[in-house]
Write a protein that holds these residues in place. Structure first.
Motif, PDB file in Angstrom:
ATOM      1  N   ASN A 184       0.867  -1.183   0.000  1.00  0.00           N
ATOM      2  CA  ASN A 184       0.000   0.000   0.000  1.00  0.00           C
ATOM      3  C   ASN A 184       0.903   1.233   0.000  1.00  0.00           C
ATOM      4  O   ASN A 184       1.721   1.414   0.902  1.00  0.00           O
ATOM      5  N   TYR A 185       0.750   2.084  -1.000  1.00  0.00           N
ATOM      6  CA  TYR A 185       1.689   3.194  -1.171  1.00  0.00           C
ATOM      7  C   TYR A 185       1.656   4.155   0.015  1.00  0.00           C
ATOM      8  O   TYR A 185       2.654   4.768   0.354  1.00  0.00           O
ATOM      9  N   PHE A 186       0.485   4.285   0.654  1.00  0.00           N
ATOM     10  CA  PHE A 186       0.343   5.228   1.763  1.00  0.00           C
ATOM     11  C   PHE A 186       0.158   4.487   3.084  1.00  0.00           C
ATOM     12  O   PHE A 186      -0.426   3.409   3.137  1.00  0.00           O
ATOM     13  N   TYR A 187       0.623   5.138   4.142  1.00  0.00           N
ATOM     14  CA  TYR A 187       0.496   4.585   5.480  1.00  0.00           C
ATOM     15  C   TYR A 187      -0.731   5.118   6.223  1.00  0.00           C
ATOM     16  O   TYR A 187      -1.034   4.676   7.320  1.00  0.00           O
ATOM     17  N   HIS A 188      -1.424   6.089   5.657  1.00  0.00           N
ATOM     18  CA  HIS A 188      -2.410   6.837   6.414  1.00  0.00           C
ATOM     19  C   HIS A 188      -3.600   5.986   6.858  1.00  0.00           C
ATOM     20  O   HIS A 188      -4.009   5.031   6.181  1.00  0.00           O
ATOM     21  N   LYS A 189      -4.190   6.398   7.982  1.00  0.00           N
ATOM     22  CA  LYS A 189      -5.301   5.668   8.586  1.00  0.00           C
ATOM     23  C   LYS A 189      -6.538   5.679   7.694  1.00  0.00           C
ATOM     24  O   LYS A 189      -7.245   4.678   7.583  1.00  0.00           O
ATOM     25  N   PHE A 190      -6.818   6.819   7.065  1.00  0.00           N
ATOM     26  CA  PHE A 190      -8.008   6.964   6.234  1.00  0.00           C
ATOM     27  C   PHE A 190      -7.580   7.068   4.767  1.00  0.00           C
ATOM     28  O   PHE A 190      -6.803   7.948   4.407  1.00  0.00           O
ATOM     29  N   GLN A 191      -8.103   6.156   3.955  1.00  0.00           N
ATOM     30  CA  GLN A 191      -7.786   6.155   2.536  1.00  0.00           C
ATOM     31  C   GLN A 191      -9.035   5.801   1.747  1.00  0.00           C
ATOM     32  O   GLN A 191      -9.779   4.899   2.145  1.00  0.00           O
TER      33      GLN A 191
END
Length: 384
Positions: A184-191
């Motif tokens: 997953n390219y992003f680590y953010h909680k909300f995607q």
């Protein structure tokens, strides 16, 4: 508190979010945009032939750790789950990005565990570089020459139009290396992605009786002076008629092509080899995985220097640009009743969630200044 007539120059995220907040507080809002649609570079529309939701100015993937921003966008549009899993074609093979344990094992023909991969990659790194100053220094210290050549060097030359030795190390510090199989390219909680596109979301934000939107409309500085306050999300140098020169940007050219079926099996395929002229191919139906379409709409992306008639995408922010920016900031701070906002107004690369966060904060700052009888500053975030 007396009602003010405020002008928003630009109907993108900044103008929409600030305008909505001020309209809800009882202010009269006029929003103008030179384009024929709202949404700025986030603009999406359905392709008439295939039914695919197309990101007209390139893909925008929403990701954030800011719970308030996530709740805000979901008030106006339903966001459905989406994970950005980027692939890259390099040296005749396909790999996952960001560089992760699978990428490392695949590229080097290994079966390393996470702790072994850390030691292995450190053995590849140039440990003589103790204080990386350039992009190339950082890459060689971080991942070593093989992965640098395969995944970063060619792509960077194409994206920025210069050698990695001319770019600061800070650019690469934003690119992670993972010692697990998370692709997953992003680590953010909300995607997620808006079910009906970003334009539908921004239209909903603008749907308020206190807001008037005028498209295909430009406003001069003299005309803007007729309003009680101006929030300007256009290029900061453009506000001053480029009197001191133009700030540098990279722009993108898109070469559309259609395909019957599934062309590449993913939304984003980067091309790391410098002899491939485009940086990536985006297949837009994969940005809406809850939909099903036989036809497909794709774009090849080409990066180049931004000319006067081009759409500015990426601020360069090298030494010369920062020097010129300082001069424009000084001029901006001498302006009366104008606040510069957003990516272009502050000459900074901003993700969508940060743009919305800053717009919410800016709107609140304006309301607080009005209540206290104080002057609204030219910037609520320092562009430098």
């Amino acid at each position: 508190m007396m009602s003010k007539h405020c002008l928003m120059v630009g109907a993108g995220l900044s103008g929409a979010v600030i305008g909505r907040m001020l309209a809800e507080a009882g202010h009269r809002i006029t929003i103008v945009d030179a384009r024929a649609h709202v949404g700025g570079n986030c603009h999406t529309e359905r392709d008439a032939e295939t039914g695919v939701m197309v990101h007209i100015y390139g893909p925008h993937i929403f990701h954030t750790d800011d719970a308030e921003v996530w709740d805000y966008v979901n008030k106006f549009e339903t966001f459905l789950p989406y994970k950005n899993r980027v692939k890259t074609t390099s040296q005749g093979a396909v790999y996952s990005l960001p560089v992760n344990l699978h990428t490392i094992n695949q590229y080097f023909g290994q079966t390393l565990r996470p702790d072994e991969a850390r030691v292995f990659l450190e053995s590849k790194a140039d440990t003589s570089i103790t204080d990386p100053q350039t992009f190339e220094d950082q890459a060689l210290r971080f991942v070593g020459p093989e992965l640098y050549e395969a995944f970063f060097k060619g792509y960077t030359i194409k994206q920025w139009g210069c050698q990695p030795t001319d770019l600061p190390a800070s650019i690469l510090k934003r690119l992670p290396v993972r010692f697990n199989y998370d692709d997953n390219y992003f680590y953010h909680k909300f995607q997620g992605m808006p079910e009906n596109g970003y334009t539908a979301m921004i239209e909903a934000i603008l749907d308020h009786p206190g807001i008037t939107v005028q498209l295909e409309t430009t406003v001069s500085r003299d005309q803007a002076a007729q309003y009680d306050h101006v929030f300007y999300s256009g290029p900061i140098d453009g506000w001053f008629g480029y009197e001191l020169g133009r700030l540098g940007y990279r722009t993108l050219d898109f070469e559309r092509f259609d395909y019957q079926g599934d062309y590449q099996g993913c939304a984003v395929m980067n091309y790391g080899d410098v002899d491939v002229p485009y940086t990536r191919i985006t297949e837009h139906k994969h940005f809406s995985p809850w939909e099903s379409h036989e036809g497909s709409v794709l774009y090849r992306e080409f990066s180049r220097a931004c000319g006067p008639e081009d759409i500015p995408y990426y601020p360069i922010r090298m030494v010369a640009e920062k020097t010129l920016l300082q001069e424009y900031v000084d001029r901006a701070e001498a302006e009366a009743n104008v606040t510069f906002v957003g990516r272009l107004g502050t000459y900074r690369y901003l993700d969508m969630d940060v743009t919305i966060r800053e717009a919410l904060d800016c709107g609140r700052r304006f309301l607080a200044a009005q209540a206290a009888g104080e002057k609204m500053p030219a910037f609520t975030v320092n562009p430098l």
